[in-house]
Design a protein around this motif. Structure first.
Motif, PDB file in Angstrom:
ATOM      1  N   GLN A   1       0.843  -1.192   0.000  1.00 52.94           N
ATOM      2  CA  GLN A   1       0.000   0.000   0.000  1.00 52.94           C
ATOM      3  C   GLN A   1       0.879   1.243   0.000  1.00 52.94           C
ATOM      4  O   GLN A   1       1.786   1.369   0.827  1.00 52.94           O
ATOM      5  CB  GLN A   1      -0.918   0.022   1.239  1.00 52.94           C
ATOM      6  N   GLY A   2       0.611   2.172  -0.904  1.00 52.87           N
ATOM      7  CA  GLY A   2       1.417   3.383  -0.995  1.00 52.87           C
ATOM      8  C   GLY A   2       1.094   4.367   0.118  1.00 52.87           C
ATOM      9  O   GLY A   2      -0.058   4.486   0.550  1.00 52.87           O
ATOM     10  N   LEU A   3       2.099   5.086   0.590  1.00 48.59           N
ATOM     11  CA  LEU A   3       1.886   6.211   1.502  1.00 48.59           C
ATOM     12  C   LEU A   3       1.187   7.326   0.738  1.00 48.59           C
ATOM     13  O   LEU A   3       1.148   7.311  -0.491  1.00 48.59           O
ATOM     14  CB  LEU A   3       3.236   6.750   1.982  1.00 48.59           C
ATOM     15  N   GLY A   4       0.675   8.282   1.446  1.00 50.85           N
ATOM     16  CA  GLY A   4       0.201   9.484   0.783  1.00 50.85           C
ATOM     17  C   GLY A   4       1.410  10.195   0.206  1.00 50.85           C
ATOM     18  O   GLY A   4       2.311  10.554   0.949  1.00 50.85           O
TER      19      GLY A   4
ATOM     20  N   PRO B   1      -5.334  10.241   0.869  1.00 50.07           N
ATOM     21  CA  PRO B   1      -4.187  10.471   1.759  1.00 50.07           C
ATOM     22  C   PRO B   1      -3.470  11.791   1.530  1.00 50.07           C
ATOM     23  O   PRO B   1      -2.948  12.379   2.479  1.00 50.07           O
ATOM     24  CB  PRO B   1      -3.265   9.278   1.476  1.00 50.07           C
ATOM     25  N   GLN B   2      -3.451  12.278   0.284  1.00 49.92           N
ATOM     26  CA  GLN B   2      -2.794  13.571   0.051  1.00 49.92           C
ATOM     27  C   GLN B   2      -3.649  14.708   0.591  1.00 49.92           C
ATOM     28  O   GLN B   2      -3.139  15.715   1.079  1.00 49.92           O
ATOM     29  CB  GLN B   2      -2.521  13.774  -1.443  1.00 49.92           C
TER      30      GLN B   2
ATOM     31  N   ASN C   1       0.048   6.987   6.531  1.00 46.39           N
ATOM     32  CA  ASN C   1      -0.006   5.547   6.255  1.00 46.39           C
ATOM     33  C   ASN C   1      -1.462   5.173   6.028  1.00 46.39           C
ATOM     34  O   ASN C   1      -2.310   5.425   6.886  1.00 46.39           O
ATOM     35  CB  ASN C   1       0.510   4.762   7.465  1.00 46.39           C
ATOM     36  N   VAL C   2      -1.743   4.570   4.884  1.00 45.05           N
ATOM     37  CA  VAL C   2      -3.124   4.229   4.546  1.00 45.05           C
ATOM     38  C   VAL C   2      -3.405   2.776   4.919  1.00 45.05           C
ATOM     39  O   VAL C   2      -2.765   1.858   4.418  1.00 45.05           O
ATOM     40  CB  VAL C   2      -3.382   4.424   3.042  1.00 45.05           C
TER      41      VAL C   2
END
Lengths: 154, 746
Positions: free
Chosen positions: B94-97, B373-374, B394-395
């Motif tokens: 999972q990507g961070l913002g 997240p952004q 952190n998503v």
């Protein structure tokens, strides 16, 4: 100190007797598989087994389960091999997955008492478990699938 | 246009936390900003989407939030297919913002639409580079090398090298330019178009999946917040003496009031912090708070709805015009008018909002179930006056989103408390908090008026819509529907009526208004689809024939020619035209699948609805049964045209779920406001559909090679009108004011 048995292990909890079992499981024992959805016994996300029967742990105080056997989703099987868990995978049941621990635990209690549930039986046993994503049709299928599996081995 | 770049060697990767080694590919993608976002535009930085490590694992970043729609599986499976990766050796991360990923706003049913091509490019480029690396290693021509199933094979000698073995060599190569990328053809797809199971499935079945509410950190404390019951109010004074006596309570902290408009600010109130969630909730019950309720304390939803309906008696602001409706209505005296209303609605995600925050090493780090997240990063940066780069989001998995978790107010709460307490703080919303402090789907009133000639041809259609805009949450001057909200099923309707006029009316906001799965399509589809059905009955036609008459010939509809430009979900009309043929196709198909023409027992009837939203086309047919005053929904058929279906099983599940979601709002969804406060609080008075109320559901996905379009939301809007149309067919009783349980027992 409140003593009880969780997933076959004896535990001692330094907690108030009125603390719902759900929060003891999640915050004190770090067993977060049982979920919080409503705090009022209306949604079933917190369903665990007390001596084999399905209960809503969010409205069950520790005082009511002291000395008893509790099983959570984490203890349903060692490795995901319970027929319901297998059926859940075959039928691709979950969407977001949040309600699914409670759904599976309610279903497990149903199948323990009724090895061949009808649609009406399923409606009744599962009516306390909400799913906002709408996986009900697949839950029904998975319960029947698991019942078949369990029927084959009995 | 996207562009793939080899970033294996870049130093910044270490800082980004990506373990070095192997091939790392970035894809620059255009930013897809929602109208109301304030996130910084994407720069030409690189986005880490694919990494192949020397242990032969392909890591694919899922940069969009997973809330049950299957995106954490859907986009990675596209990469894996073009890459010829073995799905069993794929690890989804999972990507961070991070703005480098392009848009992470997971709303608007657009993850696949926006990123399908970019993910294909990433996968195909990696595949070609691995073949090139193999060719270099073996000193053969690249045309003799074929990447297949996680390895490259030399066709002549049958030698193979795994992706892991090739990753280091591939890391030093230049990716192919966009025009040289070789994509698979449809018949070569291994994963695209296939019903892959979701990556988190085993974890979910074993209770191992981690949602926002499950976050656990060392030294963490738990907070429960009593919020001002009316939006815009604040704390005058409070007494926490009894609270502090509750065992486990550590602290009591006031949450500040922010000026309206509410935006994503945390709400005013008092937070109780304890060493477990229960103690925090118990402590909260003992608070004594004196509120200054603020400017919205006189808001009552009943009165307000009457006010909106009265406004429909006036002339609205014209947003789309064809011909002359006024003249047509003077000419054709056969007329019919109907007013439709829907109350406030709530998201009610099964996982209530929850977020954990920790300030450390000069940054604010959060773990939360956020759809954007952004947006969370930017909101936190603005709130605390820090750089966006100093916010790490952190998503987690989301236990449902539906739009609620696009609004990071609950993340701000956690960050405030964590900053003050200098330790990790988890804020958990109760169900009561969730129902009462939602960003509501707007209460709405619409009126439709038609006139037809002696042959029964509809000559004139006047559409009027009134609801508080979601823009009111950000802009105090927003006191009527915004045009982009009208572009959702109102200003973009594809009817070929000679005279057409769409008008919007004033509607000030008194609650936090947000966006709920399919947004204003909900009320517009209800109004339009109900009205088409009413016109059918008024003019003695079958509903499906009325639809076909109104939709008219096969063509691409252009509302812009009539003054309405904010339609099409931000996409150019030539790329995604409003295609009446596709709309008529799903209608005809649902009538056929459901066999709506068959004779039914007394008290049973079918109702149909067609709606295009998020660039997809959906038709729903519902069969209901009425006995006395009791309604049962027996059977539903849904036909969806969403272009190329990337994961047909997830399309199927989204449609099934949409039918049920739509039934909840149609039958039992009602949030009422009295004195600025929502009257409901939990599932006993804001009920959701249960297993026993669920009909037989049949989903049919149109096979299509058209560009992939929306799936998460388009199933919802046609549900409610299909039900009320069926009720009319069975009883002659027309329901224009939802929910249905105001009129019938459900």
């Amino acid at each position: 100190m409140i003593k009880l048995n969780v997933n076959g292990k004896a535990v001692q909890l330094d907690a108030e007797p009125d603390m719902p079992l759900l929060w003891a499981l999640r915050d004190l024992l770090q067993l977060t598989g049982s979920k919080f959805g409503c705090g009022s016994g209306l949604c079933g996300a917190c369903t665990v087994h007390l001596n084999g029967n399905a209960i809503r742990s969010c409205v069950t105080p520790l005082s009511a389960v002291a000395g008893q056997n509790i099983n959570t989703i984490e203890g349903l099987s060692e490795d995901g091999s319970h027929p319901l868990q297998q059926a859940w995978i075959e039928e691709k049941v979950p969407q977001c997955g949040y309600c699914q621990s409670g759904q599976i635990m309610s279903a497990a209690a149903l199948l323990k008492n009724n090895s061949s549930p009808s649609d009406k039986d399923i409606d009744q046993a599962m009516s306390g478990n909400l799913c906002r994503c709408g996986t009900y049709p697949r839950i029904r299928k998975a319960i029947k699938n698991a019942a078949d599996k369990m029927g084959e081995t009995s | 246009m996207s562009n793939v770049t080899n970033i294996s060697r870049r130093n910044f990767l270490k800082a980004a936390g990506v373990t070095s080694g192997g091939l790392v590919l970035g894809v620059t993608v255009p930013s897809a900003l929602p109208v109301w976002a304030q996130t910084a535009a994407s720069d030409d930085g690189f986005n880490v989407f694919v990494q192949i490590t020397e242990d032969n694992i392909v890591h694919i970043v899922a940069h969009r939030s997973e809330m049950g729609q299957g995106v954490r599986t859907g986009l990675p499976q596209v990469v894996a297919d073009e890459l010829e990766a073995d799905w069993d050796k794929v690890n989804v991360v999972q990507g961070l913002g991070d703005k480098k990923y392009g848009s992470q706003n997971t709303d608007g049913s657009r993850s696949i639409r926006k990123f399908y091509n970019a993910m294909r490019e990433a996968g195909a480029s990696a595949r070609m580079m691995l073949e090139q690396a193999a060719a270099q290693t073996w000193q053969v021509s690249v045309s003799e090398c074929e990447a297949k199933n996680h390895q490259v094979r030399h066709k002549k000698s049958k030698r193979t090298l795994s992706y892991g073995e090739l990753s280091k060599a591939a890391a030093s190569l230049t990716p192919p330019s966009p025009k040289d990328i070789k994509f698979k053809s449809k018949d070569q797809f291994k994963y695209i178009g296939k019903p892959l199971t979701i990556v988190d499935l085993p974890d979910i079945t074993q209770g191992k999946a981690n949602y926002g509410i499950d976050t656990q950190l060392e030294n963490m404390v738990y907070a429960s917040i009593e919020r001002c019951p009316v939006i815009g109010g604040g704390v005058k004074s409070f007494n926490a003496a009894a609270t502090k006596k509750v065992k486990g309570v550590i602290d009591v902290i006031e949450m500040p009031k922010s000026d309206l408009p509410p935006s994503f600010n945390s709400l005013a109130g008092v937070a109780v912090v304890a060493n477990n969630t229960w103690a925090a909730m118990q402590g909260r019950k003992q608070l004594k708070i004196d509120w200054d309720l603020g400017p919205n304390a006189a808001h009552n939803s009943d009165e307000y709805l009457e006010k909106l309906k009265k406004r429909l008696n006036e002339d609205g602001e014209v947003v789309r015009n064809r011909g002359d409706v006024t003249q047509a209505m003077a000419t054709h005296k056969e007329q019919h008018s109907a007013t439709y209303t829907i109350p406030y609605l709530g998201h009610a995600t099964m996982e209530p909002p929850a977020a954990t925050a920790l300030w450390h090493d000069g940054i604010c780090e959060v773990w939360a179930c956020v759809q954007a997240p952004q947006g969370a990063q930017q909101t936190l940066a603005n709130t605390f006056g820090i750089d966006v780069d100093k916010v790490k989001v952190n998503v987690t998995l989301l236990g449902g989103g539906f739009g609620r978790k696009s609004k990071p107010d609950f993340v701000v709460e956690a960050a405030r408390l964590a900053k003050q307490l200098k330790r990790p703080v988890k804020v958990t919303w109760s169900r009561e908090d969730d129902i009462r402090f939602d960003y509501l789907h707007a209460i709405s009133a619409q009126r439709y008026t038609a006139a037809w000639d002696k042959k029964g041809t509809v000559k004139s259609l006047r559409l009027q819509s009134a609801f508080p805009s979601l823009m009111s949450t950000f802009n105090p001057a927003a006191d009527r529907p915004a045009n982009f909200e009208l572009g959702l099923g109102f200003g973009d309707i594809p009817f070929a009526v000679e005279n057409l006029r769409c008008e919007k009316h004033k509607a000030e906001a008194h609650m936090r208004i947000g966006w709920l799965r399919s947004v204003s399509n909900i009320q517009h589809a209800f109004g339009v689809s109900s009205f088409v059905d009413e016109l059918a009955h008024e003019t003695g036609r079958k509903p499906e024939d009325m639809w076909l008459d109104l939709i008219g010939d096969d063509r691409h509809v252009d509302p812009a020619a009539e003054g309405f430009t904010e339609f099409n979900y931000g996409e150019p009309a030539d790329k995604y035209p409003i295609d009446t043929a596709r709309m008529k196709n799903v209608l005809r198909r649902v009538v056929k699948n459901a066999k709506t023409k068959r004779r039914l027992p007394k008290g049973e009837a079918w109702g149909i609805s067609v709606h295009n939203s998020f660039l997809s086309y959906v038709a729903v047919a519902s069969r209901i049964k009425i006995k006395g005053n009791k309604l049962t929904v027996k059977e539903m058929h849904c036909v969806v045209d969403c272009g190329q279906a990337v994961n047909p099983d997830r399309v199927h599940s989204q449609m099934e779920g949409s039918m049920i979601f739509g039934l909840s709002l149609a039958l039992i969804g009602n949030l009422s406001v009295k004195n600025g406060t929502i009257e409901q609080s939990n599932f006993h008075d804001y009920p959701l559909l249960r297993m026993g109320q669920t009909p037989e559901i049949h989903i049919d996905i149109i096979e299509s090679e058209a560009l992939p379009t929306g799936v998460g939301e388009p199933g919802v809007p046609p549900v409610a009108p299909s039900i009320t149309n069926a009720i009319f067919a069975a009883t002659g009783k027309r329901i224009r004011d939802l929910p249905v349980n105001r009129h019938l027992q459900v």
